[in-house]
Design a protein around this motif. Sequence first.
Motif, PDB file in Angstrom:
ATOM      1  N   ASP A  13     -44.965  -1.234  28.812  1.00 14.29           N
ATOM      2  CA  ASP A  13     -45.425   0.111  29.152  1.00 14.29           C
ATOM      3  C   ASP A  13     -46.784   0.563  28.590  1.00 14.29           C
ATOM      4  O   ASP A  13     -47.221   1.670  28.919  1.00 14.29           O
ATOM      5  CB  ASP A  13     -44.328   1.162  28.878  1.00 14.29           C
ATOM      6  CG  ASP A  13     -43.691   1.052  27.512  1.00 14.29           C
ATOM      7  OD1 ASP A  13     -44.229   0.304  26.673  1.00 14.29           O
ATOM      8  OD2 ASP A  13     -42.658   1.716  27.282  1.00 14.29           O
TER       9      ASP A  13
ATOM     10  N   HIS B  77     -35.470  -0.106  20.722  1.00 20.31           N
ATOM     11  CA  HIS B  77     -36.048   0.266  19.417  1.00 20.31           C
ATOM     12  C   HIS B  77     -35.928   1.748  19.052  1.00 20.31           C
ATOM     13  O   HIS B  77     -36.353   2.135  17.975  1.00 20.31           O
ATOM     14  CB  HIS B  77     -37.518  -0.187  19.351  1.00 20.31           C
ATOM     15  CG  HIS B  77     -38.394   0.463  20.386  1.00 20.31           C
ATOM     16  ND1 HIS B  77     -39.760   0.560  20.247  1.00 20.31           N
ATOM     17  CD2 HIS B  77     -38.107   1.046  21.588  1.00 20.31           C
ATOM     18  CE1 HIS B  77     -40.268   1.156  21.299  1.00 20.31           C
ATOM     19  NE2 HIS B  77     -39.306   1.456  22.129  1.00 20.31           N
TER      20      HIS B  77
ATOM     21  N   ASP C  57     -44.335  -1.863  22.281  1.00 21.37           N
ATOM     22  CA  ASP C  57     -43.987  -0.852  23.289  1.00 21.37           C
ATOM     23  C   ASP C  57     -44.936   0.343  23.125  1.00 21.37           C
ATOM     24  O   ASP C  57     -45.374   0.637  22.016  1.00 21.37           O
ATOM     25  CB  ASP C  57     -42.541  -0.413  23.065  1.00 21.37           C
ATOM     26  CG  ASP C  57     -41.988   0.423  24.208  1.00 21.37           C
ATOM     27  OD1 ASP C  57     -41.312  -0.145  25.082  1.00 21.37           O
ATOM     28  OD2 ASP C  57     -42.236   1.648  24.201  1.00 21.37           O
ATOM     29  N   VAL C  58     -45.249   1.026  24.207  1.00 18.47           N
ATOM     30  CA  VAL C  58     -46.212   2.133  24.121  1.00 18.47           C
ATOM     31  C   VAL C  58     -45.654   3.302  23.294  1.00 18.47           C
ATOM     32  O   VAL C  58     -46.411   4.153  22.809  1.00 18.47           O
ATOM     33  CB  VAL C  58     -46.638   2.616  25.534  1.00 18.47           C
ATOM     34  CG1 VAL C  58     -45.572   3.498  26.175  1.00 18.47           C
ATOM     35  CG2 VAL C  58     -47.981   3.342  25.493  1.00 18.47           C
ATOM     36  N   HIS C  59     -44.330   3.314  23.137  1.00 16.39           N
ATOM     37  CA  HIS C  59     -43.684   4.378  22.354  1.00 16.39           C
ATOM     38  C   HIS C  59     -43.380   3.877  20.946  1.00 16.39           C
ATOM     39  O   HIS C  59     -42.965   2.721  20.769  1.00 16.39           O
ATOM     40  CB  HIS C  59     -42.399   4.821  23.055  1.00 16.39           C
ATOM     41  CG  HIS C  59     -42.626   5.233  24.484  1.00 16.39           C
ATOM     42  ND1 HIS C  59     -42.311   4.431  25.555  1.00 16.39           N
ATOM     43  CD2 HIS C  59     -43.177   6.366  24.986  1.00 16.39           C
ATOM     44  CE1 HIS C  59     -42.658   5.051  26.681  1.00 16.39           C
ATOM     45  NE2 HIS C  59     -43.185   6.223  26.358  1.00 16.39           N
TER      46      HIS C  59
ATOM     47  N   TYR D 231     -42.369   0.919  32.909  1.00 10.35           N
ATOM     48  CA  TYR D 231     -42.049   1.913  33.952  1.00 10.35           C
ATOM     49  C   TYR D 231     -43.208   2.022  34.937  1.00 10.35           C
ATOM     50  O   TYR D 231     -43.605   3.118  35.338  1.00 10.35           O
ATOM     51  CB  TYR D 231     -41.751   3.278  33.297  1.00 10.35           C
ATOM     52  CG  TYR D 231     -40.853   3.136  32.078  1.00 10.35           C
ATOM     53  CD1 TYR D 231     -39.475   3.076  32.233  1.00 10.35           C
ATOM     54  CD2 TYR D 231     -41.396   3.004  30.805  1.00 10.35           C
ATOM     55  CE1 TYR D 231     -38.659   2.894  31.130  1.00 10.35           C
ATOM     56  CE2 TYR D 231     -40.584   2.824  29.693  1.00 10.35           C
ATOM     57  CZ  TYR D 231     -39.216   2.771  29.867  1.00 10.35           C
ATOM     58  OH  TYR D 231     -38.408   2.587  28.773  1.00 10.35           O
TER      59      TYR D 231
ATOM     60  N   GLY E  73     -39.646  -1.405  26.937  1.00  9.29           N
ATOM     61  CA  GLY E  73     -39.876  -0.562  28.110  1.00  9.29           C
ATOM     62  C   GLY E  73     -40.909  -1.085  29.091  1.00  9.29           C
ATOM     63  O   GLY E  73     -41.724  -1.952  28.784  1.00  9.29           O
TER      64      GLY E  73
HETATM   65 ZN   LIG Z   1     -41.486   2.468  25.723  1.00  2.43          ZN
END
Ligand SMILES: [Zn+2]
Length: 311
Positions: free
Chosen positions: A235, A120, A158-160, A278, A276
């Motif tokens: 994430d 993304h 996603d956390v981002h 991690y 993601g």
């Molecule tokens: Zn992410």
Amino acid sequence: MLPFKLIYHPHYDLNLGPHVFPSQKFRLIAETLLSERIAAKDDFLQPEKASDEDLLRVHTPSWVHKLKTGTLTASEIMKLEIPYSTELREAVWLAAGGSILAAQFALRDGFASNIGGGFHHAYPNHGEGFCAIHDVAVAIRRLQHDKSIARAIVVDTDVHHGNGTAAIFADDPTVFTLSIHQENNYPAHKPPSTVDLNMWDRAADSEYLDALLPAVEKALDEFRPDILFYIGGADPFCEDQLGGLSLTRKGLLERDRRTFELARRRNIPVATALAGGYARRVEDTVRIHINTILAARDVATAFPSAARATN
Ligand SMILES: [Zn+2]
């Protein structure tokens, strides 16, 4: 064994070696789904590489050419944050083909999951944050081109922030983009999505779900998309090395299940991609992504009549 298809290719691995992005996770997820008998071999479909024509509905000719020929500049590779290789090129072309296939099968079966993709952060003319080709945008443009859908929603967990998605569809009223992410995190520049849910550091399960679910519900009721693309980030997990939220594995499962339920109750097909993850222990990342498949299975089983194909 599953009421929908899983899309996977052994060459999804980005060939990164020791890197914070655990690109072996694609293989680990596929193997675990089989070894735990969640899925059978014939639940899996292998995608073809997306065509250049598919990619060019989203990306500039110059960026596609650079990726094809390995002629990225040093600063472009720095932005991408992963080394260029022919394996990487192969993997991102396949991931885009995989998201196209997932979307096509979601329209047929109500659900489908790409065990890859969710890139993304990719923009039309450059890559960022491990993302070279925006597979989900490529899939949306392909389905629109084929006239299989008119309108799509992207729910990005996603956390981002989904900066590439927001930029690609900024002026497009046919695509609704919703991103729930940690505000104080990458990327620094966050072009506006249709709806951005900015979470504070260390936000936990209840706070996160209380923001996400009503926003998804409102978007589905008002926008009435033909398909929901779910970018299922692992994430936001509390032990993620690149994330700063505090979701538990249980909370993440709840996130997936309740989002899918909102779509299913409205007969909206769902195609998922991974994005993601991690976690310090790669097993946690694998488990969180597998839980997305289990959530889809449970919702598909609980609401079998909602699939478009059976309407
Ligand atoms: Zn992410």
